[in-house]
Scaffold this motif. Structure first.
Motif, short mmCIF file in Angstrom:
data_model
loop_
_atom_site.label_atom_id
_atom_site.label_comp_id
_atom_site.label_asym_id
_atom_site.label_seq_id
_atom_site.Cartn_x
_atom_site.Cartn_y
_atom_site.Cartn_z
N VAL A 1 0.73 -1.67 0.12
CA VAL A 1 0.18 -0.53 -0.06
C VAL A 1 1.40 1.03 -0.19
O VAL A 1 1.99 1.61 1.46
N GLU A 2 0.54 1.72 -0.76
CA GLU A 2 1.55 3.07 -1.02
C GLU A 2 0.82 4.47 -0.03
O GLU A 2 -0.04 4.65 0.12
N ASP A 3 1.87 4.79 0.08
CA ASP A 3 1.58 6.18 1.43
C ASP A 3 0.66 5.97 2.36
O ASP A 3 -0.36 6.67 3.27
N LEU A 4 0.88 5.03 3.22
CA LEU A 4 1.30 4.19 4.57
C LEU A 4 2.26 3.79 4.67
O LEU A 4 2.02 2.41 4.23
N ASP A 5 2.24 4.06 6.72
CA ASP A 5 4.22 3.66 6.59
C ASP A 5 2.70 2.60 7.83
O ASP A 5 2.69 2.49 8.55
N VAL A 6 3.27 1.28 6.85
CA VAL A 6 2.94 -0.30 7.81
C VAL A 6 4.53 -0.34 7.99
O VAL A 6 4.65 -0.43 7.94
N ARG A 7 3.91 -0.91 9.50
CA ARG A 7 4.47 -1.47 10.88
C ARG A 7 4.44 -2.94 10.83
O ARG A 7 3.14 -2.55 11.29
N VAL A 8 5.08 -4.03 11.17
CA VAL A 8 4.03 -5.71 10.86
C VAL A 8 4.79 -6.46 12.02
O VAL A 8 5.76 -6.68 12.36
N LEU A 9 4.66 -6.91 12.96
CA LEU A 9 4.96 -7.54 13.71
C LEU A 9 4.46 -8.63 14.51
O LEU A 9 3.52 -9.09 14.46
N ARG A 10 5.18 -9.59 13.85
CA ARG A 10 4.99 -10.94 14.15
C ARG A 10 5.15 -11.35 15.48
O ARG A 10 6.49 -11.82 16.04
N LEU A 11 3.81 -11.48 15.78
CA LEU A 11 4.47 -12.25 17.46
C LEU A 11 4.55 -13.99 17.27
O LEU A 11 3.86 -15.07 16.17
N PRO A 12 4.69 -14.16 18.74
CA PRO A 12 4.59 -15.97 19.10
C PRO A 12 3.71 -16.50 19.59
O PRO A 12 2.05 -15.52 19.64
N PHE A 13 3.87 -17.44 20.48
CA PHE A 13 2.75 -18.31 21.47
C PHE A 13 2.95 -16.77 22.20
O PHE A 13 3.45 -16.74 22.93
N VAL A 14 2.17 -16.14 22.68
CA VAL A 14 1.51 -14.45 23.21
C VAL A 14 0.52 -15.74 24.60
O VAL A 14 -0.03 -16.04 24.70
N TYR A 15 1.27 -15.14 26.23
CA TYR A 15 0.59 -15.95 26.93
C TYR A 15 0.77 -14.56 28.26
O TYR A 15 1.51 -13.28 28.19
N GLY A 16 0.29 -14.50 29.39
CA GLY A 16 0.20 -13.66 31.06
C GLY A 16 -0.85 -14.48 31.50
O GLY A 16 -2.22 -14.65 31.11
N ASP A 17 -0.85 -13.47 31.97
CA ASP A 17 -1.28 -12.96 33.91
C ASP A 17 -2.57 -13.29 33.08
O ASP A 17 -3.38 -12.26 32.91
N GLY A 18 -3.80 -13.71 33.31
CA GLY A 18 -5.67 -13.91 33.55
C GLY A 18 -5.61 -14.49 31.84
O GLY A 18 -7.08 -14.31 31.78
N ASP A 19 -4.53 -14.70 31.66
CA ASP A 19 -4.40 -15.43 29.92
C ASP A 19 -5.02 -16.95 29.68
O ASP A 19 -3.98 -17.68 30.25
N PRO A 20 -6.15 -17.71 29.06
CA PRO A 20 -6.28 -18.37 29.57
C PRO A 20 -5.65 -19.32 28.44
O PRO A 20 -6.09 -20.65 27.59
N HIS A 21 -5.07 -18.88 27.47
CA HIS A 21 -3.96 -19.29 26.20
C HIS A 21 -3.41 -20.52 26.53
O HIS A 21 -3.69 -21.29 25.22
N ILE A 22 -2.44 -20.74 27.09
CA ILE A 22 -1.69 -22.38 27.87
C ILE A 22 -3.00 -23.00 28.12
O ILE A 22 -2.29 -23.85 27.36
N PRO A 23 -3.68 -22.89 28.70
CA PRO A 23 -4.95 -24.16 29.32
C PRO A 23 -5.24 -24.73 27.86
O PRO A 23 -6.08 -25.89 27.40
N GLU A 24 -5.49 -23.44 27.08
CA GLU A 24 -6.68 -23.78 25.61
C GLU A 24 -5.47 -24.81 24.67
O GLU A 24 -6.56 -25.27 23.38
N VAL A 25 -4.47 -24.51 24.58
CA VAL A 25 -3.53 -25.36 23.25
C VAL A 25 -3.22 -26.34 23.69
O VAL A 25 -2.93 -27.55 23.00
N VAL A 26 -3.29 -27.18 25.24
CA VAL A 26 -2.99 -28.30 26.22
C VAL A 26 -3.83 -29.48 25.04
O VAL A 26 -2.83 -30.56 24.23
N PRO A 27 -5.18 -29.07 24.94
CA PRO A 27 -6.15 -30.34 24.48
C PRO A 27 -5.13 -30.42 22.65
O PRO A 27 -4.65 -31.34 22.13
#
Length: 221
Positions: free
Chosen positions: A95-121
């Motif tokens: 896209v022209e005339d738009l300052d685009v930056r991309v962050l490629r994230l890993p597996f994200v976790y943190g306090d109160g986030d159920p992401h780890i137990p959700e991926v166990v199955p």
């Protein structure tokens, strides 16, 4: 489109985190993650937004035998979610005339986030020694902030990752789960790339608040 136009009117920067991940069909992933991103970017460009940050995923690299993947590594995803995110990346970077930056994230976790137990199955059949790049919420937020505040970042794509990629036995143990049993190692290969995080550290001074999963656990975070 009208709602997007009003949402970005008068805005200096857009941080686009919305996505359809678990449970999405290939068609849904494409419609939300690719086409939806195109609509938002078009609205942002029309509103003269100064910077557009897109949170993508390290899964875009696909399987590479567990090697570190830098931002310049080839991308060959096979699952619908990273395929749709890579398509959105490629659209945005063109896209022209738009300052685009991309962050490629890993597996994200943190306090109160159920992401780890959700991926166990889902990962129950992965090998216990399978390693995975991870990132704490606080460090993802730090990466976004640093990218917003940098006047002219040297690159358009940055991997975000903590200092240590734990094996799945360790990750599962953090939520009291038994190690995975290795019964579906073939499926695990789609998730075997590890992220090289040197670029964001060198360019933007990124330093993880929680370098290792053990640090977050010790802090109750």
């Amino acid at each position: 489109m009208d709602s997007l136009s009003s949402a970005v009117r008068g805005v200096d920067a857009v941080v686009h985190c919305a996505a359809f991940f678990r449970g999405a069909t290939p068609e849904q992933a494409h419609a939300v993650n690719d086409v939806g991103t195109q609509h938002l970017a078009s609205a942002a460009r029309a509103a003269s937004v100064k910077r557009f940050i897109f949170t993508s995923t390290g899964l875009v690299y696909g399987s590479n035998g567990g090697r570190l993947a830098s931002e310049d590594a080839p991308c060959a995803p096979t699952a619908a979610y990273p395929v749709s995110k890579l398509a959105a990346e490629r659209f945005l970077l063109g896209v022209e005339d738009l300052d685009v930056r991309v962050l490629r994230l890993p597996f994200v976790y943190g306090d109160g986030d159920p992401h780890i137990p959700e991926v166990v199955p889902m990962m129950r059949g992965f090998p216990a020694a399978h390693r995975m790049s991870i990132g704490h919420h606080a460090d993802v937020a730090q990466a976004v902030t640093r990218l917003l505040e940098a006047p002219s970042p040297a690159h358009r794509i940055y991997n975000v990752v903590d200092d240590e990629a734990p094996d799945l036995a360790t990750l599962f143990a953090s939520v009291g789960a038994q190690p995975p049993d290795g019964s579906n190692a073939e499926f695990a290969r789609a998730f075997d790339a590890l992220l090289d995080g040197r670029r964001i550290r060198e360019d933007l001074g990124f330093k993880p608040k929680f370098p290792r999963l053990a640090d977050a656990l010790a802090a109750g975070a």
